[in-house]
Design an enzyme around this catalytic site. Structure first.
Site, PDB file in Angstrom:
ATOM      1  N   ARG A 263       0.948  -0.654   0.488  1.00 52.52           N
ATOM      2  CA  ARG A 263      -0.522  -0.213   0.100  1.00 52.52           C
ATOM      3  C   ARG A 263       1.360   1.486   0.560  1.00 52.52           C
ATOM      4  O   ARG A 263       1.692   1.331   0.909  1.00 52.52           O
ATOM      5  CB  ARG A 263      -1.175   0.144   0.802  1.00 52.52           C
ATOM      6  CG  ARG A 263      -2.209  -1.417   1.374  1.00 52.52           C
ATOM      7  CD  ARG A 263      -2.978  -0.929   1.972  1.00 52.52           C
ATOM      8  NE  ARG A 263      -3.974  -2.812   2.235  1.00 52.52           N
ATOM      9  CZ  ARG A 263      -5.028  -2.848   2.729  1.00 52.52           C
ATOM     10  NH1 ARG A 263      -5.057  -1.638   3.898  1.00 52.52           N
ATOM     11  NH2 ARG A 263      -5.199  -3.764   2.964  1.00 52.52           N
ATOM     12  N   ARG A 278       1.029   1.548  10.397  1.00 52.77           N
ATOM     13  CA  ARG A 278       0.943   2.018   8.897  1.00 52.77           C
ATOM     14  C   ARG A 278       2.185   1.553   7.990  1.00 52.77           C
ATOM     15  O   ARG A 278       2.959   3.070   7.606  1.00 52.77           O
ATOM     16  CB  ARG A 278       0.726   3.550   8.812  1.00 52.77           C
ATOM     17  CG  ARG A 278      -0.837   3.367   7.534  1.00 52.77           C
ATOM     18  CD  ARG A 278      -1.405   4.911   7.035  1.00 52.77           C
ATOM     19  NE  ARG A 278      -2.581   5.121   8.371  1.00 52.77           N
ATOM     20  CZ  ARG A 278      -3.095   4.386   8.419  1.00 52.77           C
ATOM     21  NH1 ARG A 278      -3.929   3.971   7.543  1.00 52.77           N
ATOM     22  NH2 ARG A 278      -4.299   5.116   9.313  1.00 52.77           N
ATOM     23  N   GLU A 357      -7.780   0.644  14.888  1.00 54.67           N
ATOM     24  CA  GLU A 357      -8.310  -0.587  13.852  1.00 54.67           C
ATOM     25  C   GLU A 357      -6.821  -2.201  13.897  1.00 54.67           C
ATOM     26  O   GLU A 357      -6.070  -1.741  13.270  1.00 54.67           O
ATOM     27  CB  GLU A 357      -8.577  -0.468  12.412  1.00 54.67           C
ATOM     28  CG  GLU A 357      -9.380  -0.796  12.011  1.00 54.67           C
ATOM     29  CD  GLU A 357      -9.613   0.234  10.625  1.00 54.67           C
ATOM     30  OE1 GLU A 357      -9.003  -1.789   9.156  1.00 54.67           O
ATOM     31  OE2 GLU A 357     -10.009   0.471   9.931  1.00 54.67           O
ATOM     32  N   ARG A 398      -0.302  -4.992  12.660  1.00 52.11           N
ATOM     33  CA  ARG A 398      -0.605  -4.679  13.929  1.00 52.11           C
ATOM     34  C   ARG A 398      -0.890  -5.235  14.860  1.00 52.11           C
ATOM     35  O   ARG A 398      -1.128  -4.740  15.588  1.00 52.11           O
ATOM     36  CB  ARG A 398      -2.423  -4.145  13.188  1.00 52.11           C
ATOM     37  CG  ARG A 398      -2.183  -3.063  11.824  1.00 52.11           C
ATOM     38  CD  ARG A 398      -3.548  -2.346  11.589  1.00 52.11           C
ATOM     39  NE  ARG A 398      -3.028  -0.940  10.905  1.00 52.11           N
ATOM     40  CZ  ARG A 398      -4.254  -0.577  10.364  1.00 52.11           C
ATOM     41  NH1 ARG A 398      -5.022  -0.592  10.779  1.00 52.11           N
ATOM     42  NH2 ARG A 398      -3.906   0.909   9.832  1.00 52.11           N
TER      43      ARG A 398
END
Length: 444
Positions: A263, A278, A357, A398
């Site tokens: 990403r 991230r 999240e 995560r």
């Protein structure tokens, strides 16, 4: 995409849904879709009439005709051919514009989806686990992992650029343990397991709802190949049955795929985007389901329950939120997010930490199936679009972040959750005597 006739017949509801999703009506222009749809219908009817006349003209030419009459039919045939070519060109132009405009319209949202613009307006529906109260100052996962020689961001930046990392030592085994733990739970629930390709064609990404090109794209396009690195195995599992008609008796098809995920994370910033939260590349186990429309709501609940089972087993506190309209991805009809407690997110407003999240699960109804042309043959003999659902079983970065922060100890060590020990081969990661490699004399 939504059915064009549905958009026309429910225009005001579609326009309200666009506003509720906090999308720009100038870009997601439902009125334009209806206008182009009507133009296409009129052009199609006109073209069919011209083709009918051409066929009648050709049939007339087969008769015994005098030269003058034959020439008249020849001239008419030429004129019809030119008219048909012009009409086909117009129709192709309108169809391309309609396809482009139609792809901008999001899926309808579930009636119970909370109306809101930002993720802060998501509705908490459930809390699981007890948040640990530390009797020492808790550290972030970056501090802990660097101290234990589990990760190297600095050299990854040197080699690959920002937001890449090297995992090291016990963290390598911990990542593999998280993957095996999740895959075994999914196998128990009857999922077919895959390791999927890391590259997909642009038309598959478009079908799933990703933008493969342009400034807003979050994916890496491979130049001159017409392909992209996948951002999730949702793409490759969703494209698996593209262009196929499935056997209804075999539905639901429950798949899970392990893949690398890439990403761009363009514009992502903020203190809580640091570290593993991230990054540009990570591993993920993704759930994907093909179902009938009647099955999809119950299956969406099942995917959420599996996500809860995975994080409950890890002993990581989390809550579940019903994602608001403004935070829904365009393909999603409804989405649940699991947000794990992360002590490293402590700040003035949240001195003990906050939720972040870790998984989500979406019911995309037939929105993706229309783009990818995936159908099933129903009991009435008609081919109908399947419903597609996806859910994160485990996004390893995560999950590791949450695990390390919640299981940290005062001496700097990290305890391994009991369910992972058989896969890891150890129950604790402790401080090392000498972290710097002895082969390094100096750094330039």
């Amino acid at each position: 995409m939504l059915d064009y006739r549905f958009i026309k017949e429910n225009l005001e509801a579609v326009k309200k849904n666009i506003i509720d999703r906090n999308m720009d009506p100038a870009k997601a222009d439902a009125d334009l879709v209806v206008k182009l749809f009507d133009e296409r219908t009129a052009l199609t009817t006109s073209l069919q009439e011209l083709q009918k006349k051409r066929n009648e003209n050709a049939a007339s030419m087969k008769q015994k005709l005098d030269p003058e009459t034959r020439q008249k039919y020849i001239d008419e045939g030429k004129a019809l051919k030119e008219q048909i070519a012009a009409e086909e060109a117009k129709l192709n132009e309108v169809e391309a514009a309609l396809d482009d405009a139609g792809r901008q319209i999001p899926n309808m949202a579930h009636p119970d989806t909370p109306i809101g613009k930002l993720d802060t307006e998501n509705l908490e529906v459930k809390k699981v686990g007890t948040i640990r109260k530390f009797d020492f100052k808790a550290k972030s996962h970056v501090e802990i992992m660097e101290a234990l020689d589990l990760i190297d961001f600095e050299r990854a930046t040197k080699v690959s650029g920002p937001k890449f990392y090297y995992l090291k030592n016990e963290a390598v085994f911990l990542e593999q343990a998280l993957i095996m733990y999740a895959m075994n739970i999914l196998r128990k629930h009857g999922f077919t397991t895959f390791i999927t390709p890391d590259v997909a064609k642009e038309e598959v990404l478009k079908g799933i709802g990703f933008n493969p090109r342009g400034n807003e794209s979050n994916v890496y396009a491979i130049e001159e190949e017409g392909t992209c690195l996948v951002a999730t195995a949702e793409i490759t599992l969703g494209g698996y049955h593209s262009g196929e008609i499935l056997d209804k008796s075999k539905l639901p098809l429950m798949y899970c795929g392990l893949s690398h995920c890439f990403r761009r994370e363009a514009g992502a910033a903020g203190q809580f985007s640091k570290g593993l939260y991230r990054v540009h590349q990570f591993d993920k186990v993704e759930m994907f389901v093909y179902s009938t429309p009647e099955q999809s709501d119950a299956l969406h609940e099942k995917l959420r329950q599996i996500e809860e089972e995975i994080f409950t087993g890890l002993g990581i506190p989390f809550h579940v939120v019903d994602t608001c309209t403004g935070d829904l991805g365009a393909p999603a009809y409804r989405k649940w997010d699991l947000e794990a407690w992360m002590p490293g997110r402590a700040d003035e407003a949240h001195p003990d930490g906050d939720y972040g999240e870790v998984t989500s699960t979406s019911n995309c109804t037939d929105f993706q199936a229309r783009r990818l042309n995936v159908k099933y043959r129903d009991d009435d003999g008609k081919n109908k679009y399947v419903h597609m659902l996806n859910g994160t079983a485990i996004a390893v970065g995560r999950a590791m972040l949450a695990l390390i922060e919640n299981y940290q100890n005062e001496d700097g060590s990290v305890t391994i959750p009991e369910v992972l020990v058989p896969f890891c081969g150890f129950d604790k990661i402790g401080p090392k005597a000498n972290i710097e490699s002895p082969v390094i004399i100096s750094k330039k």
